[in-house]
Design a protein around this motif. Sequence first.
Motif, PDB file in Angstrom:
ATOM      1  N   GLU A  64       0.830  -1.197   0.000  1.00  0.00           N
ATOM      2  CA  GLU A  64       0.000   0.000   0.000  1.00  0.00           C
ATOM      3  C   GLU A  64       0.872   1.258   0.000  1.00  0.00           C
ATOM      4  O   GLU A  64       0.620   2.206  -0.736  1.00  0.00           O
ATOM      5  N   SER A  65       1.927   1.252   0.823  1.00  0.00           N
ATOM      6  CA  SER A  65       2.820   2.406   0.914  1.00  0.00           C
ATOM      7  C   SER A  65       3.494   2.686  -0.419  1.00  0.00           C
ATOM      8  O   SER A  65       3.567   3.830  -0.875  1.00  0.00           O
ATOM      9  N   LYS A  66       3.991   1.630  -1.077  1.00  0.00           N
ATOM     10  CA  LYS A  66       4.678   1.798  -2.361  1.00  0.00           C
ATOM     11  C   LYS A  66       3.727   2.318  -3.436  1.00  0.00           C
ATOM     12  O   LYS A  66       4.131   3.101  -4.304  1.00  0.00           O
ATOM     13  N   ALA A  67       2.475   1.899  -3.375  1.00  0.00           N
ATOM     14  CA  ALA A  67       1.493   2.350  -4.364  1.00  0.00           C
ATOM     15  C   ALA A  67       1.245   3.858  -4.236  1.00  0.00           C
ATOM     16  O   ALA A  67       1.153   4.575  -5.241  1.00  0.00           O
ATOM     17  N   VAL A  68       1.147   4.341  -2.992  1.00  0.00           N
ATOM     18  CA  VAL A  68       0.933   5.777  -2.768  1.00  0.00           C
ATOM     19  C   VAL A  68       2.141   6.577  -3.263  1.00  0.00           C
ATOM     20  O   VAL A  68       2.003   7.598  -3.939  1.00  0.00           O
ATOM     21  N   VAL A  69       3.347   6.101  -2.931  1.00  0.00           N
ATOM     22  CA  VAL A  69       4.568   6.792  -3.344  1.00  0.00           C
ATOM     23  C   VAL A  69       4.674   6.839  -4.865  1.00  0.00           C
ATOM     24  O   VAL A  69       4.984   7.879  -5.458  1.00  0.00           O
ATOM     25  N   SER A  70       4.409   5.705  -5.525  1.00  0.00           N
ATOM     26  CA  SER A  70       4.492   5.646  -6.985  1.00  0.00           C
ATOM     27  C   SER A  70       3.493   6.586  -7.641  1.00  0.00           C
ATOM     28  O   SER A  70       3.807   7.237  -8.647  1.00  0.00           O
ATOM     29  N   SER A  71       2.300   6.673  -7.060  1.00  0.00           N
ATOM     30  CA  SER A  71       1.262   7.548  -7.616  1.00  0.00           C
ATOM     31  C   SER A  71       1.691   9.012  -7.551  1.00  0.00           C
ATOM     32  O   SER A  71       1.495   9.767  -8.518  1.00  0.00           O
ATOM     33  N   LEU A  72       2.294   9.411  -6.442  1.00  0.00           N
ATOM     34  CA  LEU A  72       2.733  10.802  -6.304  1.00  0.00           C
ATOM     35  C   LEU A  72       3.900  11.107  -7.236  1.00  0.00           C
ATOM     36  O   LEU A  72       3.944  12.161  -7.877  1.00  0.00           O
ATOM     37  N   ARG A  73       4.857  10.189  -7.309  1.00  0.00           N
ATOM     38  CA  ARG A  73       6.010  10.407  -8.185  1.00  0.00           C
ATOM     39  C   ARG A  73       5.592  10.476  -9.644  1.00  0.00           C
ATOM     40  O   ARG A  73       6.183  11.221 -10.434  1.00  0.00           O
ATOM     41  N   ALA A  74       4.554   9.696 -10.006  1.00  0.00           N
ATOM     42  CA  ALA A  74       4.072   9.721 -11.383  1.00  0.00           C
ATOM     43  C   ALA A  74       3.487  11.081 -11.751  1.00  0.00           C
ATOM     44  O   ALA A  74       3.417  11.432 -12.937  1.00  0.00           O
ATOM     45  N   LYS A  75       3.081  11.846 -10.738  1.00  0.00           N
ATOM     46  CA  LYS A  75       2.532  13.180 -10.979  1.00  0.00           C
ATOM     47  C   LYS A  75       3.595  14.269 -10.867  1.00  0.00           C
ATOM     48  O   LYS A  75       3.276  15.462 -10.844  1.00  0.00           O
ATOM     49  N   GLY A  76       4.849  13.822 -10.753  1.00  0.00           N
ATOM     50  CA  GLY A  76       5.948  14.776 -10.721  1.00  0.00           C
ATOM     51  C   GLY A  76       6.286  15.307  -9.347  1.00  0.00           C
ATOM     52  O   GLY A  76       7.035  16.287  -9.228  1.00  0.00           O
ATOM     53  N   VAL A  77       5.757  14.678  -8.288  1.00  0.00           N
ATOM     54  CA  VAL A  77       6.037  15.136  -6.927  1.00  0.00           C
ATOM     55  C   VAL A  77       7.273  14.414  -6.402  1.00  0.00           C
ATOM     56  O   VAL A  77       7.286  13.182  -6.347  1.00  0.00           O
ATOM     57  N   PRO A  78       8.324  15.132  -5.983  1.00  0.00           N
ATOM     58  CA  PRO A  78       9.492  14.475  -5.379  1.00  0.00           C
ATOM     59  C   PRO A  78       9.111  13.878  -4.022  1.00  0.00           C
ATOM     60  O   PRO A  78       8.587  14.585  -3.149  1.00  0.00           O
ATOM     61  N   VAL A  79       9.329  12.586  -3.864  1.00  0.00           N
ATOM     62  CA  VAL A  79       8.950  11.893  -2.632  1.00  0.00           C
ATOM     63  C   VAL A  79      10.172  11.212  -2.032  1.00  0.00           C
ATOM     64  O   VAL A  79      10.883  10.479  -2.720  1.00  0.00           O
ATOM     65  N   ALA A  80      10.395  11.454  -0.741  1.00  0.00           N
ATOM     66  CA  ALA A  80      11.423  10.740   0.010  1.00  0.00           C
ATOM     67  C   ALA A  80      10.731   9.782   0.963  1.00  0.00           C
ATOM     68  O   ALA A  80       9.724  10.143   1.590  1.00  0.00           O
ATOM     69  N   THR A  81      11.205   8.557   1.053  1.00  0.00           N
ATOM     70  CA  THR A  81      10.618   7.578   1.963  1.00  0.00           C
ATOM     71  C   THR A  81      11.536   7.386   3.164  1.00  0.00           C
ATOM     72  O   THR A  81      12.759   7.312   3.019  1.00  0.00           O
ATOM     73  N   ILE A  82      10.933   7.319   4.341  1.00  0.00           N
ATOM     74  CA  ILE A  82      11.691   7.100   5.565  1.00  0.00           C
ATOM     75  C   ILE A  82      11.002   6.026   6.403  1.00  0.00           C
ATOM     76  O   ILE A  82       9.817   5.740   6.211  1.00  0.00           O
ATOM     77  N   SER A  83      11.744   5.456   7.336  1.00  0.00           N
ATOM     78  CA  SER A  83      11.162   4.493   8.257  1.00  0.00           C
ATOM     79  C   SER A  83      10.462   5.233   9.387  1.00  0.00           C
ATOM     80  O   SER A  83      10.663   6.444   9.584  1.00  0.00           O
ATOM     81  N   GLU A  84       9.650   4.501  10.147  1.00  0.00           N
ATOM     82  CA  GLU A  84       8.928   5.137  11.244  1.00  0.00           C
ATOM     83  C   GLU A  84       9.886   5.658  12.312  1.00  0.00           C
ATOM     84  O   GLU A  84       9.578   6.624  13.008  1.00  0.00           O
ATOM     85  N   GLY A  85      11.058   5.030  12.417  1.00  0.00           N
ATOM     86  CA  GLY A  85      12.022   5.465  13.408  1.00  0.00           C
ATOM     87  C   GLY A  85      12.740   6.752  13.053  1.00  0.00           C
ATOM     88  O   GLY A  85      13.438   7.330  13.892  1.00  0.00           O
ATOM     89  N   ALA A  86      12.584   7.223  11.817  1.00  0.00           N
ATOM     90  CA  ALA A  86      13.291   8.430  11.370  1.00  0.00           C
ATOM     91  C   ALA A  86      12.401   9.673  11.360  1.00  0.00           C
ATOM     92  O   ALA A  86      12.824  10.728  10.886  1.00  0.00           O
ATOM     93  N   VAL A  87      11.176   9.553  11.900  1.00  0.00           N
ATOM     94  CA  VAL A  87      10.248  10.685  11.856  1.00  0.00           C
ATOM     95  C   VAL A  87      10.798  11.876  12.630  1.00  0.00           C
ATOM     96  O   VAL A  87      10.751  13.020  12.175  1.00  0.00           O
TER      97      VAL A  87
END
Length: 354
Positions: A181-204
């Motif tokens: 589910e997380s990867k699907a959301v990230v891919s959808s945003l990147r496909a619209k040209g939005v730069p997305v960085a992914t982090i773990s919950e421990g890095a919030v």
Amino acid sequence: MATVGNVPQNGKSKAFDIVETYHRLLHEDPDLTMPVAAIEALIELLVQSRAVTVYETLDLVKTQSDYLKSRIPNSISLSAGTDLFQRYMISSLKPSSTGNFDSVRQHLLSNGRLFVSRAKAGRDRIANYGRHFVRDGSVVLTHGGSRVIGALLGKAAEASASGGNVRFKVIYVMNDARSTESKAVVSSLRAKGVPVATISEGAVGYAMGKVNLVIVGAEGVVENGGIISRLGTYQIALLAKAAGKPFYVAAESHKFVRLYPLGQYDLGIDQEVIEFKTEDEEELTEAEQMFADRTPRVTEREGYFVQSPLATPKLNSAADAVDFTPPALISALITESGVLTPSAVSEELISVWY
């Protein structure tokens, strides 16, 4: 033979199972929210029902709603839908109504479908309100697979792509339990040209210094203006508050639920987030086994810890777990009716229910 979960049908028809119908609706339409799926399941129930009076219809809907909630591990979100639909029926029908009940039923069904269509359209209205919170050059932190958050950030991205001056970035907190589910959301945003960085919950906490605002979705908005959402939302809100960053919640009004929790363990559902054990379930590595052999073991007396024989299904993984974020940590709620402060939620609930 009819059971609690079935509606009496003629001999040639398959018995109606509201739980099966609810799961089928969610499977057929991935964009469907749990409250709306519950309402659509109740509409299908009425289509197949042979009730001939208003009282029978109201009793049937209440019984089936209670049964559905008892068979879903986390029924907080869907209960908002079932309760709203029952309230709608009570306001639309009068027990003293006379005349052709079939016409009354058809009127109820058509208005019920209209209610569902309006609930679905609410997501676009929230996106239009919420996209104005995403300013040029801002960095947005979010997590979970909220459809309304996806729509909101998508609207902001479309405004930028169509010649607007909004350029923003997203920090997405990955959930290992829901990696697909997380990867699907990230891919959808990147496909619209939005730069997305992914982090773990421990890095919030580490990333919060680069964040301008936090926007999350919710499974339920409770009476005091707090929210019930994906496990991890509470700690993100705490970190945002400590860092002085605004914490916004985007949620449809059909997720407003009549519940007043006093804390994390007062949600009315049984979660196994914290589970104490004295035995390892998984195979250990050689190094882990050597350490375990040096650790003193305690033998439990059989029957010392009593297990409660609950019939209600339990949340069986961290992927299903939720937590409660109190209203003091929330800057505002973005709904299809507009932007609300947490203190305004109770007034909104009163306008809906009374």
